[in-house]
Design a protein around this motif. Structure first.
Motif, short mmCIF file in Angstrom:
data_model
loop_
_atom_site.label_atom_id
_atom_site.label_comp_id
_atom_site.label_asym_id
_atom_site.label_seq_id
_atom_site.Cartn_x
_atom_site.Cartn_y
_atom_site.Cartn_z
N TYR A 1 31.30 16.54 -0.40
CA TYR A 1 31.38 15.32 0.02
C TYR A 1 32.89 14.81 -0.93
O TYR A 1 32.85 14.77 -2.04
N PHE A 2 33.84 14.23 -0.01
CA PHE A 2 34.99 13.60 -0.65
C PHE A 2 34.97 12.33 -0.20
O PHE A 2 35.15 11.76 0.90
N VAL A 3 35.12 11.47 -1.31
CA VAL A 3 35.44 9.86 -1.28
C VAL A 3 36.57 9.59 -1.70
O VAL A 3 36.72 9.58 -3.01
N SER A 4 37.58 9.09 -0.90
CA SER A 4 38.65 8.85 -1.13
C SER A 4 38.52 6.74 -1.19
O SER A 4 38.22 6.38 -0.36
N THR A 5 39.09 6.52 -2.52
CA THR A 5 39.14 5.16 -2.75
C THR A 5 40.76 4.75 -2.31
O THR A 5 41.56 5.04 -2.80
N ALA A 6 40.86 4.03 -1.07
CA ALA A 6 42.09 3.63 -0.47
C ALA A 6 42.00 2.15 -0.89
O ALA A 6 41.89 1.61 -2.01
N SER A 7 42.07 1.18 0.11
CA SER A 7 41.90 -0.20 -0.02
C SER A 7 42.31 -0.48 1.51
O SER A 7 42.75 -0.08 2.44
N ALA A 8 41.58 -1.95 1.54
CA ALA A 8 42.04 -2.78 2.72
C ALA A 8 43.53 -2.68 2.98
O ALA A 8 43.95 -2.71 4.37
N ALA A 9 44.26 -2.70 2.32
CA ALA A 9 45.78 -2.43 2.19
C ALA A 9 46.20 -1.25 2.90
O ALA A 9 47.08 -1.14 3.58
N GLY A 10 45.48 -0.25 2.97
CA GLY A 10 45.56 0.85 3.73
C GLY A 10 45.29 0.65 5.13
O GLY A 10 45.63 1.59 5.96
N GLN B 1 32.73 21.84 9.50
CA GLN B 1 32.53 22.81 8.49
C GLN B 1 31.52 22.33 7.26
O GLN B 1 31.70 23.04 6.37
N GLY B 2 31.00 21.37 7.41
CA GLY B 2 29.88 20.82 6.41
C GLY B 2 30.77 19.97 5.33
O GLY B 2 30.03 19.48 4.60
N VAL B 3 32.24 19.65 5.49
CA VAL B 3 32.73 18.67 4.52
C VAL B 3 32.39 17.21 5.03
O VAL B 3 33.21 16.77 6.23
N ARG B 4 31.93 16.55 4.15
CA ARG B 4 31.92 15.08 4.59
C ARG B 4 32.72 14.26 3.87
O ARG B 4 33.37 14.45 2.84
N VAL B 5 33.29 13.42 4.34
CA VAL B 5 34.56 12.57 3.92
C VAL B 5 34.22 10.89 4.11
O VAL B 5 33.94 10.72 5.29
N SER B 6 34.34 10.01 3.30
CA SER B 6 34.20 8.58 3.21
C SER B 6 35.64 7.92 2.91
O SER B 6 36.16 8.49 1.85
N CYS B 7 36.02 6.84 3.35
CA CYS B 7 36.87 6.26 2.77
C CYS B 7 36.75 4.76 2.29
O CYS B 7 36.44 4.08 3.29
#
Length: 263
Positions: free
Chosen positions: A131-140, A171-177
């Motif tokens: 699980y990959f969690v990316s901290t972006a922003s509402a600016a993104g 392939q089983g990799v979960r991502v949230s932003c």
């Protein structure tokens, strides 16, 4: 995905959103490796979390530091299953003519995510889980008035997270932003971070949340394996308005900018 029993890495964890996510992970039964450029805050949070956490100071955008953090996690707790690319910087003026500033912001806000994924994704694909969690922003999603480097790199972080999910989601990799607006962190309140105009744009657009509120939203979204994490729900309405009529949205942002500047 449930985080209990998982091993997590959280960057930018010496305070703010990163520290709040680390606390929430430990509360939910995860083991955590924390990293931050500043040792004082990092050491305090690690001490607070006890045996469930270890820390390693360093630059979250450096490939060798990322490798060292992953190795420490494996030695201390086991293979990394969750990675929170949370470290970020808000330096830079409107157009910003200093290439060194652009390089720093691009490294921390974008390349740090890319370099971590390069080291983790192959193993996650082999294991069928990660699980990959990316901290972006509402600016993104909506653009940041007053700071070109911040806005550009946050858009890029959203784009990279989307690409990861599209490419490896089967392939089983979960991502949230994660795309919040105002959060009560040094990025918003420190005079050396966002410009006054950028800070006013954030604080006048909606409520300023506490980092713990954001951490709650992150874990709830991960439990549902939802890509877009919006602690400020109104961001979705703004994003829909943007997509519905791009030119009208740009005109509205120009008016907002003039109001912030007092033009």
């Amino acid at each position: 995905m449930k985080v209990a029993g998982k091993v997590a890495v959280v960057t930018g964890a010496g305070g703010g959103i990163g520290a709040a996510i680390a606390r929430k992970l430990v509360d939910e039964g995860a083991k955590v490796v924390l990293t931050d450029l500043h040792d004082d805050g990092l050491n305090a949070v690690v001490a607070e979390l006890g045996d469930a956490a270890v820390g390693l100071g360093g630059d979250a955008s450096a490939a060798d530091h990322i490798a060292a953090v992953i190795a420490l996690a494996e030695e201390s707790f086991g293979p990394v299953g969750l990675y929170f690319a949370n470290a970020g910087v808000g330096i830079g003026s409107e157009l910003e003519f200093d290439d060194a500033v652009w390089d720093t912001v691009i490294d921390v806000n974008l390349r740090a995510h890319i370099r971590a994924a390069q080291q983790l994704i192959p193993g996650w694909v082999d294991r069928g889980e990660g699980y990959f969690v990316s901290t972006a922003s509402a600016a993104g999603l909506l653009t940041q008035i007053g700071s070109a480097p911040y806005s550009v790199t946050k858009h890029a972080a959203v784009g990279f997270a989307e690409w990861l999910s599209v490419t490896y989601g089967d392939q089983g990799v979960r991502v949230s932003c994660l795309c919040p607006m105002g959060v009560n962190t040094k990025l918003l309140t420190d005079d050396a971070s966002l410009s006054p105009t950028a800070a006013r744009a954030v604080t006048t657009a909606g409520a300023v949340l506490e980092p713990s509120d954001v951490a709650d939203a992150v874990l709830e979204a991960m439990d549902a394996e939802r890509f877009l994490i919006l602690p400020h729900p109104e961001v979705l309405d703004m994003y829909r308005h943007k997509g519905a009529d791009y030119d009208r949205w740009i005109r509205g942002m120009r008016r907002f900018q003039k109001a912030l500047r007092g033009d």
